[in-house]
Motif scaffolding. Structure first.
Motif, short mmCIF file in Angstrom:
data_model
loop_
_atom_site.label_atom_id
_atom_site.label_comp_id
_atom_site.label_asym_id
_atom_site.label_seq_id
_atom_site.Cartn_x
_atom_site.Cartn_y
_atom_site.Cartn_z
N TYR A 431 54.40 2.54 5.52
CA TYR A 431 53.69 3.41 6.46
C TYR A 431 54.31 4.79 6.43
O TYR A 431 55.53 4.94 6.59
N SER A 433 54.66 8.50 8.03
CA SER A 433 54.54 9.17 9.33
C SER A 433 54.92 10.64 9.19
O SER A 433 55.90 10.98 8.53
N ARG A 438 55.98 8.23 14.69
CA ARG A 438 55.48 7.10 13.89
C ARG A 438 54.22 6.48 14.50
O ARG A 438 54.09 5.25 14.60
N HIS A 441 52.31 2.81 13.62
CA HIS A 441 53.08 2.06 12.63
C HIS A 441 52.87 0.55 12.76
O HIS A 441 52.50 0.06 13.82
N ASP A 448 59.36 2.24 6.10
CA ASP A 448 59.11 3.38 6.98
C ASP A 448 59.40 4.66 6.22
O ASP A 448 60.53 4.89 5.78
#
Length: 490
Positions: A431, A433, A438, A441, A448
């Motif tokens: 994911y 961001s 975030r 998420h 991340d």
């Protein structure tokens, strides 16, 4: 207008700590729009993610009439409309009300219910009865109007998919009964299946009393024999209803979610619910789930078809095709918390293959080996003023193996190989961001990738644990793609 927090953005309070919140819940809905850099944003709650074709048509009309025409899926199976004009509120609300998508103005942001998208299709029990009844009860409870737009109910068919999401109140189908979980604890309470939706609502109302009253007030209100989990409208719920009308329900809570309660209050909340529901049963919540989302393709032979939606964004043509497919076969769309859509059948075998070919041709994910499988991103720049990067473009560049601005001839071998690997089946979800919030998420285990002023920070998240991070400079897109692919292969 108050700033809004998207579906899965982190709470501004730490787990177990008192909330510093002094104002009302600012989550967007259809009656309260959030101003973004690309226009106003509306979030339409779709309980269980279930839409019939008529309501799906209405959402597309709303997107094309008032917004940018696209429909964005959220991590709770809801729909966001973006690029809205600031004066569209009344027209949008009227259109959605006429379509049955806004049954209660007082509760429109409280109808946050996720459900197992394959319930009744893969051998698991149907959750349709629970879903309809819980939504009816929430909309009929004056107290529930005070629930935060972030408070989440989950209905799990027994496989643990949505139980893993860490909802505030979870119902799990288990034989002739149901298991009731409060927050992310590993203890559950067994309740009769036909009483499960009401038990879920009572637990939410008990949370409101705990959040408003604090530990001492809650202990007195929820003591055994006090009727703490009685129906809405009983004397025990008067504290959270005031005059009994939705408009007078308290709108400012000391906590948004169960995890935001102080430890002592949260413990007392669970104890009080157990005093009415019965003895606790040890049933750990699933953690570190890598493949909770339905796999793209046919479901249960040809009982349904499942597709993923790249970055959760659907064009009008894609939405129309999905709606027409649902209209022709099962008559229903199920939006998943993993930004996908299940179309229940049954499909004749040959027609299931034809439907999937058409959906693939429209740009949707229909096979597990798609390079887009498991790839997600927030809206990023330029849609969000807080974002430090156009993370959707960067995710797309990583998927395709192309640097964000590098010509194909200048790509490194590492970048090309990383792009080919980033979507291979079996890889961890990733994911992207645009900032530390975030927003949207996933949960469980995932990679991340966060844009920072110094570069993109990459880390491996396992539930509540975060592995040591790697930072890649912003001017090295090939290395970024390679680092993401390497992290996903762990």
């Amino acid at each position: 207008m108050l700033a809004a927090m998207p579906d899965s953005a982190p709470s501004p309070v730490s787990a177990g700590g008192a909330s510093p919140r002094a104002g009302g819940d600012a989550c967007p809905g259809t009656l309260r729009l959030h101003r973004a850099d690309d226009g106003a944003l509306a979030r339409v709650r779709i309980p269980g993610g279930v839409l019939d074709p008529g309501r799906a048509d209405a959402l597309l009309v709303a997107a094309e009439r008032f917004g940018d025409g696209e429909l964005h899926l959220t991590s709770r199976g809801n729909v966001q409309l973006r690029g809205l004009g600031t004066e569209c509120g009344g027209g949008l609300a009227g259109l959605l009300t006429d379509a049955g998508l806004l049954p209660s103005a007082a509760h429109e942001r409280a109808r946050n219910i996720v459900a197992s998208p394959l319930a009744g299709l893969d051998g698991s029990p149907s959750l349709a009865g629970w879903l309809a009844e819980l939504d009816r009860l929430v909309c009929g409870s004056p107290a529930a109007a005070a629930l935060s737009g972030r408070f989440l109910f989950a209905l799990d068919a027994g496989g643990g998919d949505v139980d893993a999401l860490g909802a505030d109140v979870t119902l799990i189908a288990r034989g002739p009964d149901a298991l009731l979980r409060i927050g992310a604890g590993d203890e559950v309470f067994r309740v009769p299946a036909d009483a499960a939706p009401r038990a879920a609502l009572r637990a939410a109302e008990a949370f409101l009393r705990a959040a408003h009253g604090g530990a001492a007030a809650h202990a007195a209100a929820a003591a055994p024999g006090s009727g703490a989990l009685q129906d809405s409208g009983s004397p025990a719920s008067a504290a959270s209803q005031d005059s009994g009308s939705p408009a007078s329900a308290p709108q400012v809570s000391a906590a948004w979610r169960v995890r935001d309660l102080p430890d002592a209050v949260r413990t007392e909340l669970v104890r009080s619910i157990g005093a009415t529901a019965g003895p606790a049963v040890h049933h750990p919540r699933p953690r570190h789930r890598k493949a909770a989302a339905p796999a793209p393709g046919p479901v249960g032979a040809t009982a349904a078809v499942s597709v993923g939606v790249p970055l959760g964004r659907l064009t009008p043509a894609q939405w129309r095709l999905l709606t027409e497919t649902a209209r022709r076969y099962g008559g229903e769309l199920r939006l998943t918390p993993w930004r996908g859509i299940v179309v229940p059948g049954p499909f004749p075998r040959q027609e299931a293959a034809e439907a999937l070919r058409a959906l693939a041709g429209a740009g949707l994910i229909t096979t597990a080996d798609s390079p887009w499988t498991g790839v997600g991103a927030c809206i990023g720049h330029p849609g969000c003023a807080k974002s430090l990067a156009d993370v959707r473009a960067e995710a797309g560049a990583a998927v395709s193996g192309e640097g964000s601005a590098a010509p194909a001839a200048g790509r490194s071998a590492a970048g090309a190989e990383a792009g080919a690997a980033v979507g291979r089946p079996g890889r961890l979800p990733v994911y992207w961001s645009g900032c530390e919030r975030r927003c949207g998420h996933p949960h469980g285990e995932w990679i991340d990738v966060v844009a920072t002023p110094d570069g993109h920070r990459i880390s491996h998240v396992r539930g509540e644990r975060r592995e040591p991070t790697t930072t890649v400079r912003n001017d090295d897109p090939a290395r970024l793609a390679a680092a993401v692919a390497e992290a996903r292969a762990l």
